[in-house]
Write an enzyme that holds these catalytic residues in place. Structure first.
Site, PDB file in Angstrom:
ATOM      1  N   ILE A 188      89.056  29.976  30.346  1.00  0.00           N
ATOM      2  CA  ILE A 188      87.736  29.698  29.769  1.00  0.00           C
ATOM      3  C   ILE A 188      87.523  28.193  29.563  1.00  0.00           C
ATOM      4  CG2 ILE A 188      86.107  30.266  27.912  1.00  0.00           C
ATOM      5  CD1 ILE A 188      87.089  32.638  29.792  1.00  0.00           C
ATOM      6  N   ALA A 239      74.427  29.061  37.010  1.00  0.00           N
ATOM      7  CA  ALA A 239      75.654  28.283  37.209  1.00  0.00           C
ATOM      8  C   ALA A 239      76.058  28.247  38.690  1.00  0.00           C
ATOM      9  CB  ALA A 239      76.772  28.847  36.352  1.00  0.00           C
ATOM     10  N   GLY A 268      92.164   7.865  56.283  1.00  0.00           N
ATOM     11  CA  GLY A 268      93.586   7.701  56.581  1.00  0.00           C
ATOM     12  C   GLY A 268      94.454   7.677  55.332  1.00  0.00           C
ATOM     13  N   GLU A 276      82.838  31.121  39.256  1.00  0.00           N
ATOM     14  CA  GLU A 276      81.513  31.787  39.333  1.00  0.00           C
ATOM     15  C   GLU A 276      81.428  32.687  40.562  1.00  0.00           C
ATOM     16  OE1 GLU A 276      81.442  30.765  36.541  1.00  0.00           O
ATOM     17  OE2 GLU A 276      80.919  28.670  36.842  1.00  0.00           O
TER      18      GLU A 276
END
Ligand SMILES: Cc1cc2nc3c(=O)[nH]c(=O)nc-3n(C[C@H](O)[C@H](O)[C@H](O)COP(=O)(O)OP(=O)(O)OC[C@H]3O[C@@H](n4cnc5c(N)ncnc54)[C@H](O)[C@@H]3O)c2cc1C
Length: 404
Positions: A164, A247, A345, A369
């Site tokens: 969370i 989201a 590189g 999500e």
């Protein structure tokens, strides 16, 4: 000075919205960009970044005007998140995180709770975290086991939440659980982090997204007043769904912002670096890599803008388009950051060079999500469902195709 990527989407914003983006760009140039390496060097909550975003009114864009926010359209929020993602994933995640953690409060809390909490969430005085995922329920989130039992005027909550974001810094936790009396009903409730029986675990070490730590939340016989339920019993997933759709559009914008930043950095290197008698960027093979990156980024920006428009207009397809935007932009973001690092590189591989951080940060957008695979499943299922009802292609003759 002009930017490598066009500003064409800004033309669609109001003058007030454009002023906000211009102000945010100045903050990114002066503060968030130059400090991003420091934020990305250890996984402590980036308080300075959070306070800066709160003070500039950027956090407030997620919240309704009635409660001290500025309620920006998704069409604006994708521009905000893209600008932040271009330089600092932690900063961008604080904006997507405001949707994820607080949207269910805005949508489902009582008027009293909203009046007490939302203005303070909007100005950054307090924070919330969103607790959906569990040890046994990530992609298959409906198998969550956290229980909520109504006893008199309270709910008693037992369970464990994992991964969370901001659990360690949040004042309030949005917890989604299942009714013990009717397991088909999901319930969302607002839990104070100081409530008896709430334990926040230590920060879990992770690959990237430093500056926004994650932790587990343990809930043991936690009592919350029934007035802290969000929406009705059974609304838990619908409330979570709206937060997740917003989201997901945010994850897509963040991935694109990071991809834009990565291409800018690689392009500067390609101009500065000489190899085999001319600039790196003077070689056709390198130009083709840039052609693919900029073209695909611009195409993805259009898809993300479409998903945002659909959300803003309340279109019934907005969740599917959010899934498409997230799937496409986050997979593309990982590829672009990988290719940009390749183009720089050995320098790209150094801790000192920003692409090392961009590379580490890109992966989570494909997982959080809903992973890319989960979104593919959702989009594919929807496509087949639509196909079964859609008009037939006019090239086909009548009857079953198995009769051809
Ligand atoms: C840094 C971070 C921050 C997070 N923040 C939060 C938060 O604030 N709140 C919250 O509730 N959660 C949060 N999460 C949890 C996140 O949403 C989950 O990690 C994610 O949904 C995937 O669940 P899982 O990790 O349990 O993976 P699993 O469910 O174990 O899946 C593992 C992998 O299997 C594949 N897979 C799964 N299902 C299918 C399928 N049907 N078909 C094909 N392939 C499949 C995918 O590749 C997937 O990545 C966070 C996670 C991280 C790492």
């Amino acid at each position: 000075m002009s930017r490598l990527f066009g500003d064409h989407f800004l033309n669609k914003l109001t003058s007030e919205e454009r002023v906000l983006i211009t102000r945010l760009r100045a903050i990114c140039d002066a503060d968030i960009g130059p400090n991003a390496a420091q934020v990305g060097s250890k996984d402590d909550f980036a308080w300075d970044t959070f306070r800066l975003l709160a003070g500039a009114g950027i956090i407030a864009t997620a919240f309704p005007e009635q409660y001290g926010g500025t309620d920006a359209r998704q069409a604006v929020r994708i521009r905000i998140i893209e600008e932040l993602g271009r330089v600092c994933s932690a900063a961008a995640s604080m904006i997507t995180g405001a949707d994820l953690s607080a949207r269910a409060i805005v949508a489902g809390a009582s008027d009293e709770l909203k009046a007490a909490l939302v203005p303070r969430l909007a100005n950054g005085e307090i924070q919330a975290a969103f607790g959906l995922t569990e040890p046994g329920a990530g992609s298959d989130v409906r198998s969550l086991k956290t229980t909520m039992q109504r006893t008199g005027d309270d709910y008693v909550i037992n369970g464990e939440k994992k991964f969370i974001t901001r659990a360690g810094t949040a004042d309030w936790l949005v917890i989604v659980g299942r009714s013990i009396d009717d397991s088909s009903k999901f319930i969302a409730a607002l839990v104070s982090r100081d409530a008896k029986g709430v334990t926040i675990g230590p920060s879990a070490g992770k690959l990237g997204w430093y500056g926004v730590p994650i932790a587990s939340i343990y809930l043991k016989d936690v009592r919350v007043p029934a007035t802290h339920r969000l929406g009705q019993e059974g609304d838990g997933f619908n409330l979570a769904q709206d937060a997740l759709v917003r989201a997901r559009i945010g994850h897509a914008s963040m991935a694109l912002g990071r991809a834009i930043g990565a291409v800018e950095i690689a392009a500067t290197y390609a101009c500065d670096r000489d190899v085999f008698g001319k600039s790196l960027g003077g070689h056709q093979g390198v130009q083709w890599m840039f052609a693919e990156m900029v073209t695909q980024i611009e195409a993805a920006r259009a898809l993300v803008a479409l998903a945002a428009d659909k959300y803003d207009s309340g279109d019934a397809d907005s969740a599917i388009y959010a899934s498409m935007a997230k799937l496409h932009a986050t997979d593309l973001g990982m590829k672009v950051v990988t290719d940009a690092l390749q183009l720089t590189g050995g320098r790209g591989y150094l801790k000192d060079f920003p692409l090392e951080r961009f590379f580490r940060d890109a992966k989570l957008n494909q997982i959080g999500e809903g992973s890319s695979e989960v979104h593919k499943t959702v989009i594919g299922r929807d496509a087949i469902r639509r196909a079964a009802k859609a008009d037939r292609n006019p090239c086909l003759r009548d009857g079953s195709l198995t009769d051809y």
